[in-house]
Design a protein around this motif. Structure first.
Motif, PDB file in Angstrom:
ATOM      1  N   UNK A   6     -24.209 -11.113  24.175  1.00 15.96           N
ATOM      2  CA  UNK A   6     -24.905 -10.735  22.919  1.00 15.96           C
ATOM      3  C   UNK A   6     -24.810  -9.393  22.624  1.00 15.96           C
ATOM      4  N   UNK A   7     -25.171  -8.359  23.340  1.00 14.67           N
ATOM      5  CA  UNK A   7     -25.057  -7.100  23.092  1.00 14.67           C
ATOM      6  C   UNK A   7     -23.649  -6.493  23.009  1.00 14.67           C
ATOM      7  N   UNK A   8     -22.709  -6.846  23.876  1.00 16.03           N
ATOM      8  CA  UNK A   8     -21.474  -6.424  23.623  1.00 16.03           C
ATOM      9  C   UNK A   8     -20.766  -6.948  22.145  1.00 16.03           C
ATOM     10  N   UNK A   9     -21.261  -8.249  21.687  1.00 10.89           N
ATOM     11  CA  UNK A   9     -20.583  -8.681  20.706  1.00 10.89           C
ATOM     12  C   UNK A   9     -21.416  -8.208  19.343  1.00 10.89           C
ATOM     13  N   UNK A  50     -24.714 -15.720  15.371  1.00 12.53           N
ATOM     14  CA  UNK A  50     -24.891 -15.376  16.700  1.00 12.53           C
ATOM     15  C   UNK A  50     -25.079 -16.500  17.596  1.00 12.53           C
ATOM     16  N   UNK A  51     -25.913 -17.535  17.217  1.00 12.79           N
ATOM     17  CA  UNK A  51     -26.186 -18.669  18.172  1.00 12.79           C
ATOM     18  C   UNK A  51     -24.898 -19.557  18.321  1.00 12.79           C
ATOM     19  N   UNK A  52     -24.029 -19.732  17.286  1.00 13.57           N
ATOM     20  CA  UNK A  52     -22.957 -20.468  17.567  1.00 13.57           C
ATOM     21  C   UNK A  52     -22.117 -19.703  18.513  1.00 13.57           C
ATOM     22  N   UNK A  53     -21.997 -18.536  18.398  1.00 15.90           N
ATOM     23  CA  UNK A  53     -21.160 -17.625  19.273  1.00 15.90           C
ATOM     24  C   UNK A  53     -21.516 -18.050  20.833  1.00 15.90           C
ATOM     25  N   UNK A  54     -22.682 -17.694  20.949  1.00 12.05           N
ATOM     26  CA  UNK A  54     -23.404 -18.025  22.224  1.00 12.05           C
ATOM     27  C   UNK A  54     -23.051 -19.422  22.850  1.00 12.05           C
ATOM     28  N   UNK A  55     -23.294 -20.319  21.960  1.00 18.08           N
ATOM     29  CA  UNK A  55     -23.160 -21.703  22.018  1.00 18.08           C
ATOM     30  C   UNK A  55     -21.746 -22.218  22.625  1.00 18.08           C
ATOM     31  N   UNK A 114     -15.097 -14.914  38.252  1.00 20.51           N
ATOM     32  CA  UNK A 114     -14.061 -14.625  37.216  1.00 20.51           C
ATOM     33  C   UNK A 114     -15.123 -14.712  35.873  1.00 20.51           C
ATOM     34  N   UNK A 115     -15.730 -15.951  35.743  1.00 29.75           N
ATOM     35  CA  UNK A 115     -16.213 -16.757  34.493  1.00 29.75           C
ATOM     36  C   UNK A 115     -17.540 -15.911  34.235  1.00 29.75           C
ATOM     37  N   UNK A 116     -18.361 -15.653  35.161  1.00 31.72           N
ATOM     38  CA  UNK A 116     -19.917 -15.503  35.105  1.00 31.72           C
ATOM     39  C   UNK A 116     -20.289 -14.465  33.901  1.00 31.72           C
ATOM     40  N   UNK A 117     -19.340 -13.416  33.847  1.00 30.86           N
ATOM     41  CA  UNK A 117     -20.070 -12.263  33.160  1.00 30.86           C
ATOM     42  C   UNK A 117     -19.653 -12.492  31.532  1.00 30.86           C
ATOM     43  N   UNK A 118     -18.774 -13.636  31.266  1.00 34.46           N
ATOM     44  CA  UNK A 118     -18.373 -14.014  29.784  1.00 34.46           C
ATOM     45  C   UNK A 118     -19.113 -15.298  29.479  1.00 34.46           C
ATOM     46  N   UNK A 119     -19.269 -16.112  30.390  1.00 29.89           N
ATOM     47  CA  UNK A 119     -19.622 -17.697  29.972  1.00 29.89           C
ATOM     48  C   UNK A 119     -21.108 -17.998  30.570  1.00 29.89           C
ATOM     49  N   UNK A 120     -21.580 -19.070  29.591  1.00 30.96           N
ATOM     50  CA  UNK A 120     -22.795 -19.706  30.177  1.00 30.96           C
ATOM     51  C   UNK A 120     -22.314 -20.792  31.499  1.00 30.96           C
TER      52      UNK A 120
END
Length: 193
Positions: free
Chosen positions: A149-152, A166-171, A108-114
């Motif tokens: 990243x591409x979706x956002x 962008x880095x803060x978002x992915x972090x 459930x989480x892998x596609x959205x979270x690290x």
């Protein structure tokens, strides 16, 4: 009017809705067990001088055949012991499975979270990834981060402030710093990885 569910019935009902970790299901069932224990020990049923402390052993839960405190020669069962016995039964009969819980949560989480975020969430539930699952997540983290990243964003950062955003978002999504750096620096040219 619906009949009142037993604690085992409640556990099965929760597990029919979705997978739960043992600690999460224990917390949910303990709330009900303690409420039932408190209801069973109302002032008319309690012996004089007994406290209504919900954590004390001293009476069986309703549904176990008694609605008032047992005689002093009968061993008492605390709500915690009762819930633990139910959880043991659910695990023994494979209704409750930590492996299935981990698998469903990762799916459930892998596609959205690290990886960091997924591990943190699993740790809150008292479970961990197997070595194989951890390796699989690590191997796919760059591709997952790039997809997020591409979706956002979809395009490389225009300046340093945009890169930091962008880095803060992915972090915040729990991706590792190395993966974040590769995704943001590579932008759309990261297709060759």
């Amino acid at each position: 009017m619906k009949p009142k569910l037993s604690l085992k019935g409640r556990g099965l009902q929760y597990l029919a809705q979705r997978e739960h970790s043992r600690s999460e299901l224990r917390q949910k069932l303990l709330r009900h067990a303690r409420a039932e224990a408190a209801a069973a020990c109302h002032p008319a049923a309690c012996h004089p001088g007994e406290s209504r402390d919900l954590h004390r052993p001293g009476f069986d839960l309703p549904g176990a055949g008694q609605a008032e405190p047992p005689p002093s020669d009968t061993p008492a069962t605390s709500p915690e012991d009762t819930v633990d016995a139910i959880l043991d039964w659910l695990q023994a009969h494979r209704y409750l499975s930590e492996e299935r819980f981990v698998e469903s949560r990762v799916h459930a989480r892998a596609s959205r979270y690290g990886n960091l975020r997924i591990r943190q969430e699993l740790a809150q539930h008292g479970v961990t990834l197997s070595a194989e699952e951890a390796r699989s997540l690590k191997d796919s983290e760059f591709a997952r981060a790039r997809d997020v990243w591409r979706r956002k964003f979809g395009e490389p950062p225009a300046d340093a402030a945009d890169r930091a955003r962008q880095m803060r978002f992915l972090g915040g999504r729990g991706f590792s710093p190395e993966v974040i750096r590769r995704v943001v620096q590579g932008g759309s040219s990261a297709d060759d990885d």
